[in-house]
Design an enzyme around this catalytic site. Sequence first.
Site, mmCIF file in Angstrom:
data_model
loop_
_atom_site.group_PDB
_atom_site.id
_atom_site.type_symbol
_atom_site.label_atom_id
_atom_site.label_comp_id
_atom_site.label_asym_id
_atom_site.label_seq_id
_atom_site.Cartn_x
_atom_site.Cartn_y
_atom_site.Cartn_z
ATOM 1 N N HIS A 230 0.784 -1.247 0.000
ATOM 2 C CA HIS A 230 0.000 0.000 0.000
ATOM 3 C C HIS A 230 0.813 1.294 0.000
ATOM 4 O O HIS A 230 0.745 2.089 0.939
ATOM 5 C CB HIS A 230 -1.010 0.031 1.148
ATOM 6 C CG HIS A 230 -0.518 -0.506 2.466
ATOM 7 N ND1 HIS A 230 0.633 -0.079 3.066
ATOM 8 C CD2 HIS A 230 -1.041 -1.449 3.282
ATOM 9 C CE1 HIS A 230 0.785 -0.736 4.205
ATOM 10 N NE2 HIS A 230 -0.214 -1.569 4.354
ATOM 11 N N ASP A 303 -6.065 -4.402 0.543
ATOM 12 C CA ASP A 303 -5.885 -4.193 1.986
ATOM 13 C C ASP A 303 -7.246 -4.252 2.696
ATOM 14 O O ASP A 303 -7.501 -3.490 3.636
ATOM 15 C CB ASP A 303 -5.154 -2.886 2.291
ATOM 16 C CG ASP A 303 -4.674 -2.813 3.735
ATOM 17 O OD1 ASP A 303 -4.750 -3.834 4.451
ATOM 18 O OD2 ASP A 303 -4.232 -1.729 4.160
HETATM 19 ZN ZN LIG Z 1 -0.754 -2.647 6.007
#
Ligand SMILES: [Zn+2]
Length: 428
Positions: A230, A303
């Site tokens: 991310h 995520d």
């Molecule tokens: Zn993470």
Amino acid sequence: MSKILIRGAKVLGGEPQDVLIDGQTIAQVGVGLSADGAEVVEADGKVLLPGLVDLHTHLREPGREDSETVLTGTRAAASGGYTAVFAMANTFPVADTAGVVEQVYRLGQEHGYCDVQPIGAVTVGLEGTKLAELGAMHESAAGVTVFSDDGKCVDDAVIMRRALEYVKAFGGVVAQHAQEPRLTEGAQMNEGVVSAELGLGGWPAVAEESIIARDVLLAEHVGSRVHICHLSTAGSVEIVRWAKSRGIDVTAEVTPHHLLLTDELVRTYNPVYKVNPPLRTERDVMALREALADGTIDIVATDHAPHPHEDKDCEWAAAAMGMVGLETALSVVQQTMVETGLLDWAGVADRMSFKPARIGQAQGHGRPVSAGEPASLTLVDTAYRGAVDPAGFASRSRNTPYEGRELPGRVTHTWLRGKATLVDGKLA
Ligand SMILES: [Zn+2]
């Protein structure tokens, strides 16, 4: 097993074709295929993609079954068009032994909605001090190749170096949660104009960028492979771009929410927007989109971070970090990347199926839509427009930042090796 004819689908966004599934395999791709003996799925105008692969999912089982289980999480994945997900190791107990990763792997196989590939912890208990049993997890039935302390950063440079050296032996990869812990003490949101105005603890871009810079240099030094989880800032993009130009074996992911949302939303004080890494600025969002388009960022990863209502329905500072994402990811990518002209559907297939499968070595996933390949496929009604309604989610949790927001596109069918897991938008 029966035959299925998907009629008139735009394969990877191209000209309409028919795709014949026979058993677990794609038997034929062509125009005007015979429907003899096959169940027909009319796909006029829809886009057919290889089954999506998510390199970064939190399934919460074992230990936090109140927020998600392997069953509910893989049902959410199938709803979102995924046929494989990589399950992060920050469960209770932590997935740092062969026993835990095998348990998660087997649950995925038993439920049958989506292949579950466990990610192993890098360090024992995610504590950052002692390497976990990486070799044993790799040799287990789960065949772990991706290791991450996600949720926490492997901040000790020596431990990170050892992990990179260890996984090199079997071609594995360390997926780093890039967050310098000292620079993010008390951090609540992106450090910038908005945090200053709101008086919330700032999470500076350099906390992410300094770890990425260190880790690409460590990967170069060791001759190993590192993956950045991310990635969220324009500066991180520049470092990864530099590292790739230098020949360093680094890959990177971006989440759908970092492609769409900015820290301006934190002004609402709605904890649904609280996430790690935090939502950044418009400038960062645009840099991330450009980087995903030009291949500097390799993949989209959700995520997916389910939390029970009580962990989000509280004041900002006390709320848990994270958002659910499996069921909205493709829609957000359609809006931010396809409808802006940055990526075509073949590009989406690359960033959400081919490349994540390759990075994680997901066997039988991220394959071309052609004869002889596994029939793991996703059919998308790209013309659909509708407001997101979390009440309809298959996920056990509802912490979506898109409630009520209109997003384009809807996955109507998902097949895992020829078996329908989603039919007309309903779980099979
Ligand atoms: Zn993470």
